[in-house]
Design a protein around this motif. Structure first.
Motif, PDB file in Angstrom:
ATOM      1  N   ALA A 151      16.414   3.161  -9.099  1.00  0.00           N
ATOM      2  CA  ALA A 151      16.738   2.198  -8.050  1.00  0.00           C
ATOM      3  C   ALA A 151      15.568   2.100  -7.078  1.00  0.00           C
ATOM      4  CB  ALA A 151      18.001   2.628  -7.332  1.00  0.00           C
ATOM      5  N   VAL A 152      14.871   3.224  -6.838  1.00  0.00           N
ATOM      6  CA  VAL A 152      13.703   3.203  -5.970  1.00  0.00           C
ATOM      7  C   VAL A 152      12.631   2.298  -6.570  1.00  0.00           C
ATOM      8  CG1 VAL A 152      11.830   4.595  -5.016  1.00  0.00           C
ATOM      9  CG2 VAL A 152      14.161   5.489  -5.059  1.00  0.00           C
ATOM     10  N   GLY A 153      12.423   2.438  -7.858  1.00  0.00           N
ATOM     11  CA  GLY A 153      11.465   1.570  -8.542  1.00  0.00           C
ATOM     12  C   GLY A 153      11.846   0.112  -8.393  1.00  0.00           C
ATOM     13  N   ASN A 154      13.117  -0.174  -8.523  1.00  0.00           N
ATOM     14  CA  ASN A 154      13.573  -1.550  -8.367  1.00  0.00           C
ATOM     15  C   ASN A 154      13.311  -2.039  -6.955  1.00  0.00           C
ATOM     16  OD1 ASN A 154      14.466  -1.624 -10.969  1.00  0.00           O
ATOM     17  ND2 ASN A 154      16.587  -1.186 -10.486  1.00  0.00           N
ATOM     18  N   ALA A 155      13.502  -1.176  -5.985  1.00  0.00           N
ATOM     19  CA  ALA A 155      13.273  -1.543  -4.585  1.00  0.00           C
ATOM     20  C   ALA A 155      11.829  -1.979  -4.392  1.00  0.00           C
ATOM     21  CB  ALA A 155      13.606  -0.366  -3.682  1.00  0.00           C
TER      22      ALA A 155
ATOM     23  N   GLY B  24      12.210   1.889   4.364  1.00  0.00           N
ATOM     24  CA  GLY B  24      12.020   2.603   5.620  1.00  0.00           C
ATOM     25  C   GLY B  24      11.252   3.900   5.405  1.00  0.00           C
ATOM     26  N   LEU B  25      11.573   4.607   4.357  1.00  0.00           N
ATOM     27  CA  LEU B  25      10.879   5.861   4.063  1.00  0.00           C
ATOM     28  C   LEU B  25       9.442   5.591   3.661  1.00  0.00           C
ATOM     29  CD1 LEU B  25      13.271   8.196   2.087  1.00  0.00           C
ATOM     30  CD2 LEU B  25      12.235   8.538   4.313  1.00  0.00           C
ATOM     31  N   MET B  26       9.237   4.575   2.845  1.00  0.00           N
ATOM     32  CA  MET B  26       7.885   4.295   2.350  1.00  0.00           C
ATOM     33  C   MET B  26       6.939   3.969   3.492  1.00  0.00           C
ATOM     34  SD  MET B  26       8.089   2.452  -1.318  1.00  0.00           S
ATOM     35  CE  MET B  26       9.146   1.094  -0.947  1.00  0.00           C
ATOM     36  N   LYS B  27       7.469   3.399   4.537  1.00  0.00           N
ATOM     37  CA  LYS B  27       6.637   3.052   5.679  1.00  0.00           C
ATOM     38  C   LYS B  27       6.022   4.276   6.327  1.00  0.00           C
ATOM     39  CE  LYS B  27       9.564   0.164   7.643  1.00  0.00           C
ATOM     40  NZ  LYS B  27      10.178  -0.846   8.548  1.00  0.00           N
ATOM     41  N   ARG B  28       6.667   5.430   6.175  1.00  0.00           N
ATOM     42  CA  ARG B  28       6.110   6.634   6.820  1.00  0.00           C
ATOM     43  C   ARG B  28       5.097   7.367   5.958  1.00  0.00           C
ATOM     44  NH1 ARG B  28      11.566  10.197   7.444  1.00  0.00           N
ATOM     45  NH2 ARG B  28      10.116  11.863   7.076  1.00  0.00           N
ATOM     46  N   ILE B  29       4.750   6.844   4.806  1.00  0.00           N
ATOM     47  CA  ILE B  29       3.708   7.477   4.009  1.00  0.00           C
ATOM     48  C   ILE B  29       2.361   7.231   4.689  1.00  0.00           C
ATOM     49  CG2 ILE B  29       2.618   7.618   1.748  1.00  0.00           C
ATOM     50  CD1 ILE B  29       5.092   6.229   0.606  1.00  0.00           C
ATOM     51  N   PRO B  30       1.654   8.290   5.054  1.00  0.00           N
ATOM     52  CA  PRO B  30       0.364   8.131   5.743  1.00  0.00           C
ATOM     53  C   PRO B  30      -0.737   7.655   4.800  1.00  0.00           C
ATOM     54  CG  PRO B  30       0.825  10.445   5.362  1.00  0.00           C
ATOM     55  CD  PRO B  30       2.023   9.685   4.878  1.00  0.00           C
TER      56      PRO B  30
ATOM     57  N   ASN C 292      10.319  -5.663  -3.493  1.00  0.00           N
ATOM     58  CA  ASN C 292       9.918  -5.448  -2.115  1.00  0.00           C
ATOM     59  C   ASN C 292       9.537  -6.761  -1.430  1.00  0.00           C
ATOM     60  OD1 ASN C 292       8.737  -4.749   0.259  1.00  0.00           O
ATOM     61  ND2 ASN C 292       6.878  -3.973  -0.673  1.00  0.00           N
ATOM     62  N   PRO C 293      10.362  -7.247  -0.508  1.00  0.00           N
ATOM     63  CA  PRO C 293      10.084  -8.500   0.201  1.00  0.00           C
ATOM     64  C   PRO C 293       9.221  -8.293   1.437  1.00  0.00           C
ATOM     65  CG  PRO C 293      12.267  -7.724   0.776  1.00  0.00           C
ATOM     66  CD  PRO C 293      11.632  -6.672  -0.112  1.00  0.00           C
TER      67      PRO C 293
ATOM     68  N   PHE D  67      20.676   0.386  -0.046  1.00  0.00           N
ATOM     69  CA  PHE D  67      19.853   1.496  -0.516  1.00  0.00           C
ATOM     70  C   PHE D  67      18.375   1.107  -0.461  1.00  0.00           C
ATOM     71  CE2 PHE D  67      17.749   3.909  -3.818  1.00  0.00           C
ATOM     72  CZ  PHE D  67      18.205   5.189  -3.560  1.00  0.00           C
ATOM     73  N   TYR D  68      18.086  -0.115  -0.879  1.00  0.00           N
ATOM     74  CA  TYR D  68      16.698  -0.594  -0.868  1.00  0.00           C
ATOM     75  C   TYR D  68      16.074  -0.486   0.513  1.00  0.00           C
ATOM     76  CZ  TYR D  68      17.127  -2.696  -5.537  1.00  0.00           C
ATOM     77  OH  TYR D  68      17.263  -2.907  -6.869  1.00  0.00           O
ATOM     78  N   GLU D  69      16.806  -0.908   1.537  1.00  0.00           N
ATOM     79  CA  GLU D  69      16.242  -0.890   2.888  1.00  0.00           C
ATOM     80  C   GLU D  69      15.896   0.521   3.308  1.00  0.00           C
ATOM     81  OE1 GLU D  69      18.008  -3.563   5.834  1.00  0.00           O
ATOM     82  OE2 GLU D  69      19.401  -4.121   4.260  1.00  0.00           O
ATOM     83  N   ARG D  70      16.728   1.469   2.925  1.00  0.00           N
ATOM     84  CA  ARG D  70      16.446   2.864   3.254  1.00  0.00           C
ATOM     85  C   ARG D  70      15.161   3.301   2.556  1.00  0.00           C
ATOM     86  NH1 ARG D  70      22.014   5.822   2.080  1.00  0.00           N
ATOM     87  NH2 ARG D  70      22.410   3.922   0.921  1.00  0.00           N
ATOM     88  N   VAL D  71      14.989   2.857   1.312  1.00  0.00           N
ATOM     89  CA  VAL D  71      13.786   3.196   0.558  1.00  0.00           C
ATOM     90  C   VAL D  71      12.553   2.649   1.271  1.00  0.00           C
ATOM     91  CG1 VAL D  71      12.543   2.816  -1.595  1.00  0.00           C
ATOM     92  CG2 VAL D  71      14.995   3.259  -1.631  1.00  0.00           C
TER      93      VAL D  71
END
Length: 100
Positions: free
Chosen positions: A37-41, A10-16, A45-46, A4-8
Motif C-alpha cells: 500500500a505504501v508503494g501504491n501511495a 506525511g512520514l515521507m516528508k520527514r526524510i532528510p 502521489n499527488p 492511509f496514503y496521507e499518513r504515508v
DNA sequence: TATTTGACCAAGA
DNA sequence: ATCTTGGCCAAAT
C-alpha cells in the motif's frame, strides 16, 4: 480522518536530504505491514515536490520503481548525496533513515 | 460486496 | 544466483 496514503506522505516528508528509507520501514512506522500500500501511495502521489518519494527504496537496497523513470530517481538521489550504482544504494545501511 | 492490482517482502526450490 | 510461491495491505474497479 486521513487515509492511509496521507499518513504515508506525511512520514515521507520527514526524510532528510542525503537519506533514504524503505517501504517496509514506512509501513512499520505506521504500525502496519502494508508495504504494498505504501508503494501504491508513492505511485499515486499527488503532492509531487512536497513529498520526496524518490527517497524511498526497496528493503534490499535496490532503487525500486519510479513513475518518471528509475534513471531520474537515481539522478535526484545522487544530487542529494546518495551514491547509487547498478540500481542499488551504495552504503545502504549508512544512509538508511528509520523513523525512530 | 467481491475481485483485481500494485514503485513490496521473505523464504524455498 | 534466479525463479516461484505465499503473504501482506489499501484503493480502485
Amino acid at each position: 480522518m486521513q487515509t492511509f496514503y496521507e499518513r504515508v506522505w506525511g512520514l515521507m516528508k520527514r526524510i532528510p536530504c542525503g537519506r533514504v528509507t524503505t517501504y517496509k520501514e514506512l509501513a512499520k512506522a505506521l504500525g502496519s505491514k502494508a508495504y504494498r500500500a505504501v508503494g501504491n501511495a508513492c505511485h499515486n502521489n499527488p503532492h509531487a515536490p512536497v513529498v520526496p518519494c524518490h527517497r524511498v527504496v526497496n528493503s534490499n537496497g535496490c532503487i525500486g520503481g519510479f513513475a518518471s523513470g528509475t534513471k531520474k530517481k537515481i539522478r535526484m538521489l545522487r544530487q542529494e548525496g546518495v551514491q547509487v550504482q547498478n540500481g542499488k544504494i551504495v552504503g545502504f545501511e549508512k544512509v538508511l533513515f528509520k523513523f525512530r
